[in-house]
Motif scaffolding. Structure first.
Motif, short mmCIF file in Angstrom:
data_model
loop_
_atom_site.label_atom_id
_atom_site.label_comp_id
_atom_site.label_asym_id
_atom_site.label_seq_id
_atom_site.Cartn_x
_atom_site.Cartn_y
_atom_site.Cartn_z
N UNK A 278 0.84 -1.20 0.00
CA UNK A 278 0.00 0.00 0.00
C UNK A 278 0.88 1.25 0.00
N UNK A 279 1.85 1.30 0.90
CA UNK A 279 2.70 2.48 1.03
C UNK A 279 3.44 2.79 -0.27
N UNK A 280 4.09 1.78 -0.86
CA UNK A 280 4.94 2.05 -2.01
C UNK A 280 4.14 2.19 -3.31
N UNK A 281 3.04 1.47 -3.44
CA UNK A 281 2.22 1.61 -4.64
C UNK A 281 1.72 3.04 -4.79
N UNK A 282 1.24 3.60 -3.68
CA UNK A 282 0.60 4.90 -3.81
C UNK A 282 1.57 6.07 -3.80
N UNK A 283 2.78 5.90 -3.24
CA UNK A 283 3.76 6.98 -3.42
C UNK A 283 4.27 7.00 -4.86
N UNK A 284 4.35 5.82 -5.49
CA UNK A 284 4.71 5.77 -6.91
C UNK A 284 3.62 6.41 -7.77
N UNK A 285 2.36 6.14 -7.43
CA UNK A 285 1.24 6.76 -8.15
C UNK A 285 1.31 8.29 -8.05
N UNK A 286 1.70 8.78 -6.87
CA UNK A 286 1.83 10.23 -6.68
C UNK A 286 2.85 10.80 -7.66
#
Length: 400
Positions: A278-286
């Motif tokens: 969750x943490x890394x997927x969504x910082x990449x999306x950002x």
């Protein structure tokens, strides 16, 4: 959780205070657009308030850990109400210096209020409800942001700018009443904990060194700041580039609604995904969403970028905050959340100044590419480090 009166008091209070906060922010932007032509100068003004919050952070952390949370919330709430008086003087005199006093006093109050609030949430609900409460708290704040910016924009059409700060003062006063209604069971501070509290951040750094998941999560939270720290300046520039006043409200609404969806959905995502994912997927999306702002002159792609940003941040922050609340010992909560608040303010200052300078030098489109590249590069680096070190993240009942 929903039978808990404290939960309703916190959420309703956040809604009312958020309406006042965002009315004031729209007023600040309007005031600066009239008085300050340079984006870099706007960023300097905003950064001055953040600096005041950084300087008072160590004191705030010690006081929060040594005092009752409710007392800190009440005193800082009174400070927020009184700070608005400076803005009335600024409008009457047309002086930026009085606006600086307003921003400084507001941020000093916030440096006590928000860490104390984050330390209070684990005291009013059970651990299993923390992720849900964090999500709803952020959700309510977003609803307040959407409603506050929309109502503030409408108010400016019919009433003078002073009306926005009247609304802010009333909202902060109502929040103060709600804070008095809180019933928090706080145990008397043990002598050992009080003594540790006197050492300030000296005790926080060894704790972070021994608690790698918290340290890594803390570093990851800096990545969304590239967007959040420059958000208001970006909105102003989008409005100017697209020659549209109404796009400001649309951006706030689209980003806010997608953020709300993210905070609601993340609970269900957390049941299937590991916390690390969750943490890394969504910082990449950002990072990808920031790069999408390269096409800022296209209204559809601009709104798509803010939609992806809002949803990603809505999934990321409740998860990160829950990790902090659960894995940081409660005796350190005040100092840790003050330290985190200081770190946020410092990074916000750096981003504000950098964004103001980059907007003047290379424009929004290329600045978005720079920020997006930094976000993706840092996310990839820290993901590699977590795999290399075998770091384990905890949230609810899941592990990663």
């Amino acid at each position: 959780m929903w039978r808990n009166k404290n939960v309703w008091i916190v959420l309703i209070g956040e809604l009312i205070a958020g309406l006042g906060l965002w009315s004031g922010i729209i007023g600040n932007l309007e005031f600066m657009q009239e008085k300050v032509p340079s984006d870099f100068h706007k960023s300097l003004i905003l950064a001055s308030g953040l600096l005041a919050g950084v300087l008072t952070g160590p004191l705030a952390g010690k006081i929060i850990d040594q005092s009752k949370k409710k007392t800190v919330l009440i005193v800082s709430g009174i400070g927020r109400v009184l700070s608005v008086l400076f803005m009335f003087v600024a409008i009457a005199t047309g002086s930026i210096w009085w606006m600086l006093l307003f921003l400084i006093s507001l941020q000093i109050s916030a440096s006590f209020y928000f860490p104390a609030l984050q330390a209070t949430l684990p005291l009013i609900v059970k651990e299993r409800d923390l992720l849900q409460l964090n999500g709803w708290h952020m959700n309510i704040a977003t609803i307040a942001r959407i409603a506050g910016t929309a109502s503030a924009g409408l108010a400016l059409v019919y009433w003078p700018i002073q009306s926005l700060y009247i609304l802010s003062m009333i909202a902060y006063a109502v929040l103060l009443v709600f804070t008095y209604m809180l019933k928090i069971e706080e145990k008397e501070k043990e002598a050992q904990d009080v003594e540790k509290g006197k050492n300030g951040f000296k005790e926080v750094f060894p704790m972070l060194k021994e608690n790698t998941p918290v340290l890594m999560t803390l570093i990851l939270t800096l990545i969304p700041v590239l967007f959040l720290g420059s958000f208001n300046l970006i909105v102003i520039n989008v409005s100017e580039l697209q020659d549209s006043t109404s796009i400001k409200g649309i951006i706030y609404a689209v980003e806010g609604i997608s953020f709300m969806i993210g905070t609601l959905v993340v609970k269900y995502i957390g049941q299937k995904w590991k916390t690390k994912n969750i943490l890394f997927t969504f910082v990449l999306f950002i990072g990808f969403a920031e790069i999408l702002l390269f096409f800022v002159e296209n209204p559809f792609l601009t709104l798509l970028s803010f939609t992806l940003l809002g949803f990603s941040i809505g999934c990321f922050f409740p998860t990160a905050l829950t990790i902090f609340q659960k894995q940081v010992p409660k005796a350190y909560h005040g100092r840790f959340f003050s330290f985190r608040s200081m770190l946020d303010r410092i990074s916000f200052q750096v981003v504000l100044l950098s964004a103001g300078a980059l907007l003047d030098l290379i424009g929004l489109a290329y600045m978005a590419v720079v920020f997006g590249t930094i976000s993706i590069s840092l996310s990839s680096f820290f993901l590699f480090q977590t795999k290399k070190r075998g770091v384990t993240f905890h949230s609810q009942t899941t592990e990663a």
